[in-house]
Design an enzyme around this catalytic site. Sequence first.
Site, mmCIF file in Angstrom:
data_model
loop_
_atom_site.group_PDB
_atom_site.id
_atom_site.type_symbol
_atom_site.label_atom_id
_atom_site.label_comp_id
_atom_site.label_asym_id
_atom_site.label_seq_id
_atom_site.Cartn_x
_atom_site.Cartn_y
_atom_site.Cartn_z
ATOM 1 N N GLU A 46 41.314 -16.091 30.025
ATOM 2 C CA GLU A 46 39.875 -16.223 29.824
ATOM 3 C C GLU A 46 39.091 -16.322 31.135
ATOM 4 O OE1 GLU A 46 39.090 -19.396 27.044
ATOM 5 O OE2 GLU A 46 39.298 -18.020 25.354
ATOM 6 N N GLU A 78 43.801 -14.171 20.680
ATOM 7 C CA GLU A 78 43.523 -15.438 20.020
ATOM 8 C C GLU A 78 42.455 -15.207 18.960
ATOM 9 O OE1 GLU A 78 42.457 -18.712 22.584
ATOM 10 O OE2 GLU A 78 43.837 -18.074 24.165
#
Length: 793
Positions: free
Chosen positions: A375, A447
């Site tokens: 991320e 995710e």
Amino acid sequence: MKHSFCDDWEFTHHWTEAFGKGLPVPKQQAVRLPHTCREVPLHYASPADYEMVCGYRKRFRVPPVQAAPRLFLRFDGAAHQAVVRVNGRVAGQHRGGYTGFAVEITDLVDREGENLLTVQLDTREDPAIPPFGFVIDYLTYGGLYREVWLEATAESRLTDLFVYTPTLQEAVVQWTAELTPAAVAVRIRLETADGTLLAEQTAQAAEAGKMQFSVPDAQPWDTEHPVLHHAVAELLNAAGQPIDRKQVTFGFRTAEFRADGFYLNGIKTFLRGLNRHQSYPYIGYAAPESLQREDARILQEELHCTAVRTSHYPQSPYFLDECDRRGLLVFTELPGWQHIGDAAWKDAACAMLQEMILQNRNHPSIILWGVRINESVDDDAFYTRTNQIAHQLDPSRATSGVRYLEKSHLLEDVYAYNDFSHNGVTPGAKPKKDVTPDMGKALLISECNGHMYPTKPFDDGPHRQEHALRHVRVQNAAYASGEHAGCFGWCMFDYQTHKDFGSGDRICYHGVLDSFRNPKLAAAVYASQGDADPVLAVSSSMDIGDNPAGQLGTTYVFSNAQQVRLYKNDVFVTTLRQSEWTALPHPPFVMDDTIGELLETQEHFSPAKAAAVRDCLLAAGKYGLAGLPLAYKVKFGWCMLHYKMTFEDGVALYGKYVGNWGSEATRWRFDAVQDGTVVRSVTLCPSAKLHLEVKVSRTTLREQDTYDMAAVRVRILDENGTPAPYAQFPVQFAVEGSAALVGPQTAVAEGGMTGTYLRTVGTAGEALLTVSAPQTQPVVLRFTIEKEDAVWN
């Protein structure tokens, strides 16, 4: 050759010069590895509990290994900065807790007398090394939490052996070596797992080499038949005798990501998986081999996943070995969480990436290298460098990097995107054209869900149902698109985190399992997609008090059977219809009709009358009389007029078949039917007769290189075998014999579930574990502990 160095350590929470010199210090402890520097509570744990500069030391004598005069210590994991000394002299240092390292001690040991090995270990979050530098949404624990080995080699030694398979009948073998004039040749053999020779080549010894093999009879490795092979490399002297040997396990398989998805051995394969942390209650990261392998078993056998992402760091070699053995596909990545540091920090990240790949690139289960910090924002120079490292060290695998950004710079081979767009109403996943800048490369959901809908085991029924349905919607959308290579749900189990994340008790309740690996309802979403075992899970308890106005509403049934039949008080009601999520291998079933054929079979209505009245009654249950749409009010009036029914007749039918209010509780039964045979059945009816279900990972424990552990999972069930989510009882654990309890003797069942761990103590024998709770009969489990002496191998 290697020898376990896991036993006979001393530990102190505070490193001192005296400890490093081998002198007695206050509160030193005898410990065995794997070891956590401090056990932490399940709830309200703090990084301060385990952040310290601690010390480990071990006294040892060098075994007689005259044919292998060079000595090395290999540490599989030391969180997070280690200084290794032998007899007071520094043998080596390592920064980073998620990859292994080795130090040579040949010139530091006394081969005749006793030696002192010490490890000064800094477990604190140092912003100079990954994954640290900013906040992190998981605890990082500390300690020598993986195994340590003493390795002995000849003066000439093989330092690396790597096998990859460009096709299912070809293998490329690369090796590196440190040579003396004694080594004149290298011999490479490819063998089956039972030692049958498939191919062999010999070449002149060199510091680095490469051989290509044609193996037309090789059996492929895949998810259904994970056939493993061995590559054996030997350095030979002038007489043709081996002077050093190295063996690795590999599989003949190809793994290719194309624009439309992932192809294993040329066959399109959807990656249906979950993310996994490597943490456990109380012990943090310090779990031995058996527990690491158990997690892989749960993922495959209980959750029927085909893949796992090791978020957000490399994980135990035993876990990866078990994925190899089971055919569970792995996406693994370098350590990190959102933050990118300075130039030195990036150098450290690149070093960790290189270690990760060199240590793990023979695992056939690994299909994708994560070369971005999880991320993180774009950093082209940094990520150009990480991609080059991965492709240079391993030309056989694709690279990826997990981001939350849409259309960020795609330097990798696969766009891995954390798709948190689904909020219960919006579509399950974003279309590929809205996410990736390159439609010619694969897209993967790395995710989903997770923090979007945290769910505790003791949340109410509608909450638990919605949690499961969110996993259904996203997985279905990924399947349906035809453009996603796979989807990794967040996440396998609940985990501890920093104060900045999670719930008030510092736990992220994002898992489809709880921290002890007990299943929440959402686990059935994944389990029901497999074909190996019959699965049947109902999303509602069918208790009227769990639902607004006592109305059951729409219930979902997760099953891999062809049909699910509904019975009310053992009278057939209906065969449930399939849900709208038909892209899944096994879509859930919908129960929104609790009347079915009952008006015909019990009230003897004609089919036409039964259909009309059923529609009206179900509408009244859904909307309530006050909110009934006009069309149904008209239909109600028509039924009364046409069938000469009174209002009181309608009220009675409503109470009998919909409301169930004021009458005896209903007994509901769901039968999963496969090829006309009932393969599984679930009965739901209020019950106060409770019992304990205790499942253990194994009852035969083996003391080998170090201690062994058993995971103990506890659920409180009613007489029908249904989980009792409101049984928030204290659960007592008592151990007798050759084992010890890990964690407290009393735990509270949360949502009717809890667990503990049992650890061997160094002796053979037997152990008894008694599990007890109010309103239940105790459960006594017997364990057998076998002991084998650690040997060179």
